[in-house]
Design a protein around this motif. Structure first.
Motif, short mmCIF file in Angstrom:
data_model
loop_
_atom_site.label_atom_id
_atom_site.label_comp_id
_atom_site.label_asym_id
_atom_site.label_seq_id
_atom_site.Cartn_x
_atom_site.Cartn_y
_atom_site.Cartn_z
N TYR A 13 0.99 -1.10 0.49
CA TYR A 13 -0.02 -0.13 0.55
C TYR A 13 0.85 1.15 -0.02
O TYR A 13 0.28 2.57 -0.67
N GLY A 53 -7.43 -1.15 9.78
CA GLY A 53 -7.79 -0.69 7.81
C GLY A 53 -8.10 -0.11 7.59
O GLY A 53 -8.48 -0.27 6.70
N THR A 58 -11.36 7.68 4.50
CA THR A 58 -12.59 7.20 3.52
C THR A 58 -13.59 8.33 3.41
O THR A 58 -13.53 8.71 5.30
N ASP A 74 -3.94 1.42 10.68
CA ASP A 74 -3.39 0.90 9.26
C ASP A 74 -1.92 0.53 9.97
O ASP A 74 -1.23 1.27 10.10
N ALA A 95 -0.30 -0.14 13.14
CA ALA A 95 -0.73 -0.96 13.92
C ALA A 95 -0.87 -2.40 13.08
O ALA A 95 -1.61 -1.77 12.43
N ALA A 98 -3.88 -7.72 13.07
CA ALA A 98 -3.56 -9.29 13.90
C ALA A 98 -3.45 -8.64 15.37
O ALA A 98 -3.02 -10.09 15.29
N PHE A 113 -13.41 -2.26 6.35
CA PHE A 113 -13.68 -2.10 5.24
C PHE A 113 -13.02 -2.89 4.60
O PHE A 113 -12.32 -1.92 4.12
N HIS A 118 -6.96 -9.63 3.75
CA HIS A 118 -5.57 -9.25 3.88
C HIS A 118 -4.95 -9.83 4.67
O HIS A 118 -4.02 -9.89 4.94
N VAL A 119 -6.04 -10.50 6.05
CA VAL A 119 -4.94 -11.18 7.09
C VAL A 119 -4.97 -12.37 6.74
O VAL A 119 -6.21 -12.60 6.53
C1 LIG Z 1 -8.16 -2.24 0.63
S1 LIG Z 1 -7.39 -1.26 1.88
C2 LIG Z 1 -8.72 -1.01 2.06
C3 LIG Z 1 -8.68 0.82 2.74
C4 LIG Z 1 -10.17 1.38 4.23
N1 LIG Z 1 -10.81 0.48 4.42
C5 LIG Z 1 -11.01 1.67 2.15
O1 LIG Z 1 -11.93 0.51 2.78
O2 LIG Z 1 -11.05 2.55 1.86
C6 LIG Z 1 -6.94 -1.92 2.64
C7 LIG Z 1 -6.58 -1.55 3.84
O3 LIG Z 1 -5.87 -2.17 5.07
C8 LIG Z 1 -4.46 -2.19 5.64
N2 LIG Z 1 -4.56 -3.48 5.97
C9 LIG Z 1 -3.82 -4.11 5.70
N3 LIG Z 1 -4.08 -5.06 6.75
C10 LIG Z 1 -3.60 -4.87 7.09
C11 LIG Z 1 -3.51 -5.38 8.93
N4 LIG Z 1 -3.06 -6.47 8.99
N5 LIG Z 1 -3.37 -4.56 9.92
C12 LIG Z 1 -3.80 -3.14 10.02
N6 LIG Z 1 -3.39 -2.69 8.94
C13 LIG Z 1 -4.24 -3.51 7.43
C14 LIG Z 1 -4.22 -1.72 4.40
O4 LIG Z 1 -3.27 -1.27 4.57
C15 LIG Z 1 -4.87 -1.18 3.84
O5 LIG Z 1 -5.19 0.77 3.86
#
Ligand SMILES: C[S@@+](CC[C@H](N)C(=O)[O-])C[C@H]1O[C@@H](n2cnc3c(N)ncnc32)[C@H](O)[C@@H]1O
Length: 207
Positions: A13, A53, A58, A74, A95, A98, A113, A118-119
């Motif tokens: 990202y 996340g 947004t 995030d 942070a 997870a 959202f 991604h987890v």
């Molecule tokens: C698809 S984007 C969605 C961003 C926002 N929620 C939206 O709907 O536009 C996924 C977001 O989740 C964050 N993300 C993914 N895995 C994460 C984790 N383990 N901890 C914190 N943030 C995470 C990414 O950095 C990214 O900003």
């Protein structure tokens, strides 16, 4: 952050944030606004809301922060820099969702959202249990989950290396129920992404 897959997502990202924002702007049938409102009308003004996340600030983050006390988490430094500039009234923290910890009953609602996909999916059951503990009794979880049986996929996405994972809906429902949640609303929604249709599992659940 101890998981290499989380580092990969953060780096991804950070690297493609502009591409990500223009990609996302091409999706016009995303039901996120409606689901966000479905959560918001159940909360009293000033309720404590955690967004996991949160991304780069947004419309939903702005709306939640205008009505509630919002904390956003995030992994990506680039996303957080934009979030802080766009939504100065919220508190943001870098942070891994997870791994992050909060005191019991710290929040009235948790929203996520499009981040749980991604987890690594083997972490989701434990995450649901931790979220349950962070919520007050009667608190709400709103989340977009992956809807396919995907143990883990790593590859190029929007010009960066990325990681995706998810459970089929019946497994997510079981994990949420085992964590102590009651499902209030539970729907599979297909949206038109620039590369084609993609289906997500939306849930609104109550502690
Ligand atoms: C698809 S984007 C969605 C961003 C926002 N929620 C939206 O709907 O536009 C996924 C977001 O989740 C964050 N993300 C993914 N895995 C994460 C984790 N383990 N901890 C914190 N943030 C995470 C990414 O950095 C990214 O900003």
């Amino acid at each position: 952050m101890s998981d290499q897959r989380a580092q990969l997502v953060a780096d991804g990202y950070d690297a493609m944030i502009d591409t990500w924002e223009s990609w996302k702007a091409q999706i016009d049938d995303d039901p996120r606004a409606e689901w966000c409102e479905e959560l918001a009308w159940r909360l009293v003004p000033g309720a404590r809301v955690l967004e996991l996340g949160c991304g780069g600030g947004t419309t939903e983050t702005r709306q939640l922060a205008s009505r509630f006390e919002l904390t956003g988490i995030d992994l990506s430094a680039a996303q957080l820099e934009r979030a802080r500039a766009r939504v100065p009234e919220a508190v943001f923290r870098q942070a891994d969702l997870a791994e992050v910890e909060f005191d019991p009953a710290s929040f009235d609602a948790v929203a996520a959202f499009y981040s749980f996909n991604h987890v690594p999916r083997e972490l989701l059951g434990g995450l649901f249990g931790r979220i349950h503990s962070w919520l007050v009794p009667g608190g709400w979880l709103l989340a977009t989950l992956g809807a396919s049986d995907l143990e883990g996929w790593t590859g190029e996405w929007l010009g960066a290396e990325m990681f995706f994972s998810g459970w089929p809906p019946e497994t997510s429902r079981r994990l949420l129920t085992e964590a102590g949640f009651e499902l209030e609303r539970d729907e599979l929604v297909t949206i038109s992404e620039p590369e084609g249709d993609a289906t997500f599992h939306w849930i609104l659940a109550r502690r």
